[in-house]
Write a protein that holds these residues in place. Structure first.
Motif, PDB file in Angstrom:
ATOM      1  N   ASP A  49       3.910   5.315   1.947  1.00  0.00           N
ATOM      2  CA  ASP A  49       4.260   3.558   1.562  1.00  0.00           C
ATOM      3  C   ASP A  49       3.952   3.326   0.521  1.00  0.00           C
ATOM      4  O   ASP A  49       4.881   3.145  -0.617  1.00  0.00           O
ATOM      5  CB  ASP A  49       4.801   3.357   2.792  1.00  0.00           C
ATOM      6  N   ASP A  50       3.011   3.215   0.726  1.00  0.00           N
ATOM      7  CA  ASP A  50       1.900   2.468   0.236  1.00  0.00           C
ATOM      8  C   ASP A  50       1.756   2.572  -1.803  1.00  0.00           C
ATOM      9  O   ASP A  50       1.805   2.216  -2.746  1.00  0.00           O
ATOM     10  CB  ASP A  50       0.778   1.963   0.082  1.00  0.00           C
TER      11      ASP A  50
ATOM     12  N   TRP B 206       4.491   4.997  -2.623  1.00  0.00           N
ATOM     13  CA  TRP B 206       5.853   4.466  -3.517  1.00  0.00           C
ATOM     14  C   TRP B 206       5.609   3.160  -3.981  1.00  0.00           C
ATOM     15  O   TRP B 206       6.566   2.347  -4.562  1.00  0.00           O
ATOM     16  CB  TRP B 206       6.594   4.721  -2.983  1.00  0.00           C
TER      17      TRP B 206
ATOM     18  N   GLY C 100       5.613   6.977   7.472  1.00  0.00           N
ATOM     19  CA  GLY C 100       5.153   5.841   6.483  1.00  0.00           C
ATOM     20  C   GLY C 100       3.753   5.668   6.050  1.00  0.00           C
ATOM     21  O   GLY C 100       3.178   4.814   5.636  1.00  0.00           O
TER      22      GLY C 100
END
Length: 274
Positions: A196-197, A199, A193
């Motif tokens: 994640d930001d 993408w 994670g």
């Protein structure tokens, strides 16, 4: 110094989307590549800086690697303006360490300049940024420890400039710093994670931040600064770093919405007066 001031804003924004040491590892990896290319183009070859190779790599590990781990981790929990103000304690530390290392002498005039610039920082802190600084006490402590790492590098690397160019020093010190950053940086990059930001729409801004922070702030600015250290001595040059917090406070207001307090204005004026 303008590039470094803007770097507080760039990094503060970027580490909202990518873990701090992961970001720093990527930008220092880029800086290492850029510096080796510049070194090859400028000096015709890339050679180990003997007999100071181990010393430079170690100093780079402290001044770039450990410094960046402490600074970016602390920056997660305190405002960019506060971080810049704490880092402004560096000239006082450098002045003392430069005398210890034999790189400089502390004349009364230099001492007065350093003391005045640091007094400006104290005015800012006492007026509200902090006798109780906003944000995390741990973040403040980590940032102060980072300032000590950078001061140590600046003071103890200065004698190396008698034998090697600022470009050689910066290139190999950056490689040393990247090696220290690699284990933590890679662990953060590979954590579930962690990206994640990126993408979710932040990939381009973070890549631009890595480019700015790596090529301009970590590579070119350090070459310029240490060319100044070779010509003028570490105490005189690093005192100019007192301009960074004043500029960073203004930039943090413009780009991050951090408020400008009256005490910051008064303290900034004292810093510039120095």
């Amino acid at each position: 110094m303008v590039v470094w001031a803007a770097n507080f804003i760039v990094v503060k924004d970027a580490i909202g989307s990518i873990p701090p040491v992961a970001f720093t590892f990527l930008r220092y990896g880029l800086a290492s590549i850029a510096l080796l290319v510049i070194l090859r183009w400028s000096e015709g070859a890339v050679r180990m800086p003997r007999p100071d190779t181990v010393r430079i790599l170690f100093l780079g590990g402290v001044g770039f690697g450990l410094y960046q781990i402490l600074w970016t981790t602390g920056l997660q929990s305190i405002p960019a303006g506060d971080s810049a103000l704490i880092i402004a304690s560096t000239p006082v530390l450098v002045a003392v360490l430069a005398v210890i290392s034999g790189a400089d002498t502390l004349t009364p005039l230099k001492f007065a300049g350093v003391a005045l610039s640091f007094f400006g920082v104290i005015v800012v802190i006492a007026a509200g940024v902090g006798i109780s600084l906003t944000g995390s006490g741990v973040g403040n402590a980590l940032t102060l420890a980072a300032a000590a790492c950078w001061a140590s590098y600046t003071a103890f690397a200065a004698p190396v400039l008698r034998r090697h160019s600022p470009l050689v020093l910066t290139a190999w010190a950056t490689i040393g710093g990247t090696a220290v950053l690699a284990p933590v940086g890679l662990a953060q990059l590979l954590a579930p994670g962690a990206l994640d930001d990126l993408w979710a729409g932040q990939l381009v801004p973070v890549l631009l931040a890595i480019a700015y922070s790596g090529v301009l702030a970590a590579a070119l600015a350090n070459i310029i600064v240490f060319n100044g250290v070779r010509l003028l001595g570490p105490t005189r040059v690093i005192t100019l770093q007192s301009f960074v917090p004043a500029m960073a406070v203004v930039l943090a207001f413009v780009f991050l919405g951090e408020p400008i307090r009256p005490g910051q204005v008064i303290g900034g004026a004292i810093i510039v007066l120095e």
